[in-house]
Write an enzyme that holds these catalytic residues in place. Structure first.
Site, PDB file in Angstrom:
ATOM      1  N   GLY A 130      32.880  23.202  14.852  1.00 56.35           N
ATOM      2  CA  GLY A 130      31.605  23.564  14.347  1.00 56.35           C
ATOM      3  C   GLY A 130      30.474  23.630  15.420  1.00 56.35           C
ATOM      4  O   GLY A 130      31.091  23.910  16.597  1.00 56.35           O
ATOM      5  N   CYS A 131      29.203  23.468  15.680  1.00 55.36           N
ATOM      6  CA  CYS A 131      28.411  23.674  16.709  1.00 55.36           C
ATOM      7  C   CYS A 131      28.805  22.521  17.641  1.00 55.36           C
ATOM      8  O   CYS A 131      28.967  21.394  17.421  1.00 55.36           O
ATOM      9  CB  CYS A 131      27.030  23.417  16.266  1.00 55.36           C
TER      10      CYS A 131
END
Length: 172
Positions: A11-12
């Site tokens: 993810g981020c």
């Protein structure tokens, strides 16, 4: 000191730094891009989903203090290994979960850990995190580095986008 590296996408990258950065034996955690076909991509290019890159972190660690296996175990607790389409509120190919291995030892550790997780009964869905050979890692722009320290309010907002409740449900 025995210096080593690990690369994880989950993810981020803003949310991937803090969990590792807090561990004893961690030398550095750098945000960046890897796994794609474009050299020296920018954030804007990766965001288009056309470079093949994931947002990832490259962890430099002292393996006399913390092992690669320990890092993989931490990785599982901060990602959703059942979601191949992104992580939490971060959707798309650049947010897919991937463990990038640099050698056969890392590959074997990651695969064994993934199998253990799949057999643990913690998740009703299959474990879809990919385990792939490491490709060149390109550091992200400086404003992305240590984001949780530079922008604690924004970081907290990002973390509360589903990751915290997921961790609470599966790992606490």
């Amino acid at each position: 000191m025995k210096e080593d590296t690990a690369i994880f996408a989950g993810g981020c990258f803003w949310c991937m730094v803090h969990p590792f950065d807090q561990q004893p034996g961690i030398i550095s955690v750098r945000s960046g891009y890897t796994g794609g076909h474009v050299e020296n991509p920018t954030y804007e290019e990766v965001s288009t989903e056309k470079t093949g890159h994931t947002e990832a972190v490259k962890i430099t660690f002292d393996s006399d203090v913390i092992s690669y296996k320990d890092l993989v175990e931490i990785y599982w607790t901060v990602t959703d290994p059942t979601d191949a389409g992104g992580q939490f509120q971060d959707r798309g190919d650049s947010y897919r979960p991937v463990i990038y291995y640099k050698d056969e030892e890392q590959k074997n550790i990651a695969e064994a850990s993934k199998n253990d997780l799949a057999n643990s009964g913690k998740f009703d869905e299959p474990i879809v995190t990919q385990i792939e050979p490491a490709k060149p890692f390109y550091e992200a722009e400086e404003y992305h580095q240590d984001f949780y320290k530079k922008n604690p309010e924004r970081y907290q907002l990002e973390e509360s986008g589903g990751r915290e409740s997921f961790i609470e449900k599966h790992w606490k």
